[in-house]
Design an enzyme around this catalytic site. Structure first.
Site, short mmCIF file in Angstrom:
data_model
loop_
_atom_site.label_atom_id
_atom_site.label_comp_id
_atom_site.label_asym_id
_atom_site.label_seq_id
_atom_site.Cartn_x
_atom_site.Cartn_y
_atom_site.Cartn_z
N PHE A 1 0.81 -1.22 0.00
CA PHE A 1 0.00 0.00 0.00
C PHE A 1 0.84 1.27 0.00
CE2 PHE A 1 0.75 -0.23 4.62
CZ PHE A 1 1.00 1.11 4.91
N LYS B 1 -1.18 -7.21 -9.41
CA LYS B 1 -2.18 -7.32 -8.32
C LYS B 1 -1.81 -6.21 -7.32
CE LYS B 1 -2.99 -8.47 -4.58
NZ LYS B 1 -3.43 -7.47 -3.57
N GLU C 1 -4.97 -3.96 -2.11
CA GLU C 1 -6.40 -3.68 -2.03
C GLU C 1 -6.70 -2.41 -1.24
OE1 GLU C 1 -4.57 -5.98 -0.69
OE2 GLU C 1 -5.62 -7.20 0.79
N SER D 1 5.28 -6.91 3.32
CA SER D 1 5.84 -7.19 4.64
C SER D 1 6.63 -8.51 4.62
CB SER D 1 4.71 -7.28 5.66
OG SER D 1 3.82 -8.30 5.28
N CYS E 1 9.76 1.54 3.57
CA CYS E 1 10.66 0.45 3.93
C CYS E 1 12.07 0.99 4.16
CB CYS E 1 10.68 -0.61 2.84
SG CYS E 1 11.44 -0.02 1.34
N GLU F 1 9.10 -4.08 12.96
CA GLU F 1 8.90 -2.92 12.09
C GLU F 1 7.63 -2.19 12.55
OE1 GLU F 1 7.63 -3.73 8.02
OE2 GLU F 1 8.91 -2.11 7.31
#
Ligand code: NAD
Length: 497
Positions: A153, A177, A180, A230, A285, A387
């Site tokens: 995301f 993909k 979402e 992740s 990240c 994280e």
């Protein structure tokens, strides 16, 4: 739940925009908390249709000369630039980045399109005449077939652009993909690619969650998977994809250390640490999530750092007046960040800048957190190891460079690390010894640009060939080595005339 007019969220399969019936998941504007779209939950029927479309488009696209493929990306580059503001707005609306952050991220994506424009030379093979007497040897870089991208995301435009321009320019076809949580930017980018003249079926979008991912991971016609997300999911993607015979590159999460030496330029260190820790609300990240103040650096660094954190204005990013920092992605994510900060406090760390109670009067339902600094973090605390992915900076105080490197190297991750110093010897030692794939010297966020690979190590990456740069060309192609000999005449005859 408040709902604005919903933005359509179609799949893109075989050159057709289609909205499947069935379950959906809500897409939020994190600045307001409103639902702005309903992302199709997707299923195996859409996976099958998209992979089939990509598979049917592959033979003709593979045969399209690289210069013609490159021309599509030259046109795409112009279209992305012409629609820059529109893409920024979509990124800000569905993700919550400030306009400046959205612009920066789309520039990084644009550079990947520019990189793909160089595909004719990037695909050059090697060649050696007379490798043995009368025998010539050539390597040919050929596309793989249907490639898949599964994206997170936090960079709705940039991360997909890390993948499909290079993959497609190499002659592959692609199924994306998107996350979402942020499906709308991918749709806009897909519409522009269609306008650039890419043949139908070469690029496809299928929305959804785990069932769609699993369908793609196990589909016999899928050859390669690029994943960013992740760590637990990256590991799962790599294990499942490789088990099913796919090439996989899977970028995971991170916990990046920034070491500030006593001789560092403190004003610059504060400026860089603030951006590294709180830029994009810490949802990067490559966020600098732990500062290690070495020796006397702490006393000089922390007062100004706290002042800078407290000065960061938080607010909605979907308006004309822009804040310094936007919201985090969802209410659930905000609550997770809050619980990690609380765990640090419970385990003995001290909160020296507290953004937990931030309230935004004109956006009371948005998912906000203020910049937070937690001092005295120890390696055994949950906050030190997990994280956080929010606007939270841990501070550790250590005696010397050795101790700082030792601490950074305890991390299970290995994405980025940086040092602030004026001492070349310390910088050199740090760059050589620190266990991270991307290292900054007086650079707080050493994220690589399109021409260099994004080289995470350890739990930050599963696979062999990284995303971006030459490694991505190797990832999206397979080499064929041709050895040839032509009969007629003796060896050496070619020189006789
Ligand atoms: P995520 O792992 O939750 O989701 C990433 C993708 O995986 C999404 O498309 C999602 O639909 C899919 N997914 C989620 N759960 C799944 C499951 N159980 N099975 C199959 N697919 C699943 O990540 P996120 O929260 O969207 O993104 C944030 C994470 O991404 C952070 O950990 C961040 O560090 C990481 N990230 C890493 C890099 C990098 O280059 N190393 C870059 C950006 C983000």
């Amino acid at each position: 739940m408040p709902t604005a007019t919903l933005t359509p969220c179609p799949n893109y399969i075989g050159g057709e925009w289609q909205t499947p019936s069935g379950a959906t998941t809500p897409v939020f504007n994190p600045s307001t908390g409103d639902v702005i779209a309903a992302c199709p939950a997707g299923g195996l029927a859409e996976v099958e249709a998209a992979v089939e479309a990509a598979s049917l488009a592959f033979p003709a696209w593979r045969e399209t000369p690289p210069v013609e493929r490159a021309r599509v990306f030259f046109r795409y580059r112009q279209l992305v630039e012409a629609n820059f503001d529109k893409i920024c707005q979509v990124v800000s609306r569905e993700h919550g980045k400030t306009n400046a952050e959205a612009r920066g991220s789309i520039f990084r994506g644009l550079e990947n399109i520019e990189y793909a424009c160089g595909i004719p030379t990037l695909l050059f093979g090697d060649s050696l005449r007379n490798i043995a007497r009368g025998v010539d040897c050539d390597t040919i870089n050929l596309p793989l077939g249907v490639c898949v991208g599964i994206t997170p995301f936090n960079f709705p435009a940039m991360v997909p652009l890390w993948m499909y321009p290079t993959a497609i320019a190499c002659g592959n076809t692609f199924v994306l993909k998107p996350s979402e949580k942020v499906p709308l930017c991918a749709i806009l980018l897909g519409q522009l690619l269609e306008q650039a003249g890419l043949p139908k079926g070469v690029f496809n979008i299928v929305h959804g969650g785990k069932p769609v991912v699993d369908g793609l991971l196990t589909h016999p016609k899928v050859k390669a998977i690029s994943f960013v997300g992740s760590t637990p999911i990256a590991k799962y993607i790599w294990e499942t994809g490789t088990k099913h015979g796919k090439r996989v590159q899977a970028n995971g999460g991170a916990k990046n250390y920034i070491v500030v030496m006593p001789d560092a330029d403190i004003a610059k260190s504060v400026e860089n640490l603030t951006t590294a820790a709180f830029g994009c609300a810490g949802e990067r990240c490559m966020a600098g999530s732990t500062a290690i103040a070495v020796g006397a650096a702490a006393e000089r660094l922390l007062p100004d750092l706290v002042k800078a954190a407290k000065a960061i204005k938080v607010g909605p990013t979907d308006r004309t007046t822009q804040p310094d920092m936007g919201p985090v992605i969802t209410a659930a994510h905000r609550d997770r960040v809050l619980s990690l900060v609380a765990s640090g406090e419970k385990e003995g760390a001290k909160i020296i800048a507290d953004g937990r109670g931030v309230k935004i009067a004109d956006a009371p339902r948005g998912f906000y957190l203020g910049a937070t600094i937690v001092d005295g973090v120890q390696n055994n605390m949950t906050l030190a190891r997990e994280e956080v992915f929010g606007p939270v900076l841990n501070v550790m105080r250590l005696d010397d460079l050795d101790a700082a490197i030792e601490q950074a190297n305890k991390s299970a991750f290995g994405n980025g690390a940086a040092i602030f110093t004026n001492n070349g010897r310390a910088a050199r030692e740090f760059t050589m010894r620190v266990k991270a794939g991307m290292v900054g010297v007086n650079v707080g966020v050493p994220a690589t640009m399109a021409m260099f690979p994004f080289t995470g190590w350890d739990d930050s990456f599963y696979g062999d060939l990284h995303i971006q740069g030459k490694e991505s060309i190797q990832f999206y192609t397979q080499q064929k080595v041709v050895s040839s000999r032509w009969f007629g005449g003796d060896v050496g005859d070619v020189w006789k005339k």
